[in-house]
Design an enzyme around this catalytic site. Sequence first.
Site, PDB file in Angstrom:
ATOM      1  N   TYR A  25      10.624  27.756 -62.904  1.00 45.28           N
ATOM      2  CA  TYR A  25       9.667  27.089 -63.961  1.00 45.28           C
ATOM      3  C   TYR A  25       9.581  27.664 -65.408  1.00 45.28           C
ATOM      4  O   TYR A  25       8.966  26.941 -66.292  1.00 45.28           O
ATOM      5  CB  TYR A  25       8.255  27.162 -63.349  1.00 45.28           C
ATOM      6  CG  TYR A  25       8.302  26.546 -61.841  1.00 45.28           C
ATOM      7  CD1 TYR A  25       8.133  25.043 -61.779  1.00 45.28           C
ATOM      8  CD2 TYR A  25       8.018  27.230 -60.787  1.00 45.28           C
ATOM      9  CE1 TYR A  25       8.156  24.488 -60.331  1.00 45.28           C
ATOM     10  CE2 TYR A  25       7.903  26.712 -59.588  1.00 45.28           C
ATOM     11  CZ  TYR A  25       8.112  25.130 -59.399  1.00 45.28           C
ATOM     12  OH  TYR A  25       8.009  24.780 -58.187  1.00 45.28           O
ATOM     13  N   ASN A  76       1.723  16.022 -64.485  1.00 46.75           N
ATOM     14  CA  ASN A  76       2.594  16.933 -63.602  1.00 46.75           C
ATOM     15  C   ASN A  76       1.641  17.320 -62.494  1.00 46.75           C
ATOM     16  O   ASN A  76       0.709  18.113 -62.424  1.00 46.75           O
ATOM     17  CB  ASN A  76       3.132  18.184 -64.388  1.00 46.75           C
ATOM     18  CG  ASN A  76       3.925  19.079 -63.786  1.00 46.75           C
ATOM     19  OD1 ASN A  76       4.026  18.747 -62.480  1.00 46.75           O
ATOM     20  ND2 ASN A  76       4.652  19.999 -64.241  1.00 46.75           N
ATOM     21  N   HIS A  82       4.645  14.908 -54.168  1.00 43.77           N
ATOM     22  CA  HIS A  82       5.285  14.678 -52.685  1.00 43.77           C
ATOM     23  C   HIS A  82       4.377  14.410 -51.552  1.00 43.77           C
ATOM     24  O   HIS A  82       4.964  14.019 -50.460  1.00 43.77           O
ATOM     25  CB  HIS A  82       6.262  15.966 -52.472  1.00 43.77           C
ATOM     26  CG  HIS A  82       6.823  16.539 -53.695  1.00 43.77           C
ATOM     27  ND1 HIS A  82       7.792  15.684 -54.555  1.00 43.77           N
ATOM     28  CD2 HIS A  82       6.736  17.644 -54.390  1.00 43.77           C
ATOM     29  CE1 HIS A  82       8.097  16.597 -55.395  1.00 43.77           C
ATOM     30  NE2 HIS A  82       7.471  17.658 -55.246  1.00 43.77           N
ATOM     31  N   ASP A  89      -2.787   6.210 -55.701  1.00 44.79           N
ATOM     32  CA  ASP A  89      -3.729   4.888 -55.571  1.00 44.79           C
ATOM     33  C   ASP A  89      -4.519   5.112 -56.920  1.00 44.79           C
ATOM     34  O   ASP A  89      -4.992   4.018 -57.462  1.00 44.79           O
ATOM     35  CB  ASP A  89      -4.356   5.046 -54.175  1.00 44.79           C
ATOM     36  CG  ASP A  89      -3.502   4.803 -53.170  1.00 44.79           C
ATOM     37  OD1 ASP A  89      -2.521   4.178 -53.313  1.00 44.79           O
ATOM     38  OD2 ASP A  89      -4.188   4.622 -51.753  1.00 44.79           O
ATOM     39  N   HIS A 102       7.977  16.981 -64.789  1.00 49.16           N
ATOM     40  CA  HIS A 102       8.118  17.965 -63.838  1.00 49.16           C
ATOM     41  C   HIS A 102       9.029  18.858 -64.699  1.00 49.16           C
ATOM     42  O   HIS A 102      10.040  18.471 -65.381  1.00 49.16           O
ATOM     43  CB  HIS A 102       8.865  17.636 -62.600  1.00 49.16           C
ATOM     44  CG  HIS A 102       8.063  16.695 -61.867  1.00 49.16           C
ATOM     45  ND1 HIS A 102       7.188  17.245 -61.156  1.00 49.16           N
ATOM     46  CD2 HIS A 102       8.314  15.426 -61.659  1.00 49.16           C
ATOM     47  CE1 HIS A 102       6.666  16.316 -60.457  1.00 49.16           C
ATOM     48  NE2 HIS A 102       7.118  15.134 -60.824  1.00 49.16           N
ATOM     49  N   LEU A 103       8.722  20.072 -64.828  1.00 43.32           N
ATOM     50  CA  LEU A 103       9.543  21.231 -65.288  1.00 43.32           C
ATOM     51  C   LEU A 103      10.847  21.235 -64.938  1.00 43.32           C
ATOM     52  O   LEU A 103      11.931  21.510 -65.768  1.00 43.32           O
ATOM     53  CB  LEU A 103       8.988  22.452 -65.393  1.00 43.32           C
ATOM     54  CG  LEU A 103       7.715  22.415 -66.158  1.00 43.32           C
ATOM     55  CD1 LEU A 103       6.636  23.961 -65.850  1.00 43.32           C
ATOM     56  CD2 LEU A 103       7.648  22.627 -67.592  1.00 43.32           C
ATOM     57  N   SER A 104      10.963  21.394 -63.458  1.00 40.71           N
ATOM     58  CA  SER A 104      12.213  21.561 -62.699  1.00 40.71           C
ATOM     59  C   SER A 104      12.635  20.150 -62.350  1.00 40.71           C
ATOM     60  O   SER A 104      11.983  19.085 -62.460  1.00 40.71           O
ATOM     61  CB  SER A 104      12.229  22.379 -61.570  1.00 40.71           C
ATOM     62  OG  SER A 104      11.190  21.638 -60.756  1.00 40.71           O
ATOM     63  N   ARG A 113      11.121  17.645 -51.896  1.00 36.25           N
ATOM     64  CA  ARG A 113      10.772  17.319 -53.082  1.00 36.25           C
ATOM     65  C   ARG A 113      11.095  16.136 -53.820  1.00 36.25           C
ATOM     66  O   ARG A 113      11.087  15.899 -54.907  1.00 36.25           O
ATOM     67  CB  ARG A 113      10.991  18.640 -54.227  1.00 36.25           C
ATOM     68  CG  ARG A 113      10.151  19.764 -53.656  1.00 36.25           C
ATOM     69  CD  ARG A 113      10.295  20.792 -54.628  1.00 36.25           C
ATOM     70  NE  ARG A 113       9.871  22.246 -54.319  1.00 36.25           N
ATOM     71  CZ  ARG A 113       8.863  22.649 -54.215  1.00 36.25           C
ATOM     72  NH1 ARG A 113       7.701  21.955 -54.704  1.00 36.25           N
ATOM     73  NH2 ARG A 113       8.566  23.945 -53.661  1.00 36.25           N
TER      74      ARG A 113
END
Length: 147
Positions: A25, A76, A82, A89, A102-104, A113
């Site tokens: 991260y 994020n 996931h 919703d 997302h950072l990664s 993931r």
Amino acid sequence: MQPLSILVLHGPNLNLLGKREPGVYGSTTLAEINSLLAEAALKLQAKVFPLQSNHEGVLVDAIHEALGKHQGILINAGAYTHTSVALRDAIAAVNLPTVEVHLSNIYRREDFRHHSYIAPVVIGQISGFGVQSYLLGLQGLVAHLKG
């Protein structure tokens, strides 16, 4: 012209950025990310309103409260990406333009993931660029809002 108002949501464990798995991260803290987003937003004639929570219901409530208050959402959702049908919703219900970041690169990580419940209800998803994912997401969201 009023600046665009963007809600920035950070999900579970993101309060530990800079300490948690820096190899995955990075070493940038959440406070630093929020500061970079605020700077970038000014240049884009926007203002960001960040919120971090480890609790799904708090994030859902923030999404609901965004209606009529913010023009877009940058999210994020962390691990909730996931697992959370509730976040998916909520985003669909308010129908505000939303970008998932997302950072990664979630598709280069564990199999669980690779699926995002959020992706089908957002205008775009950016992952794998570290802090730049947030900045690129903000740029894309503002460009979309300005049409």
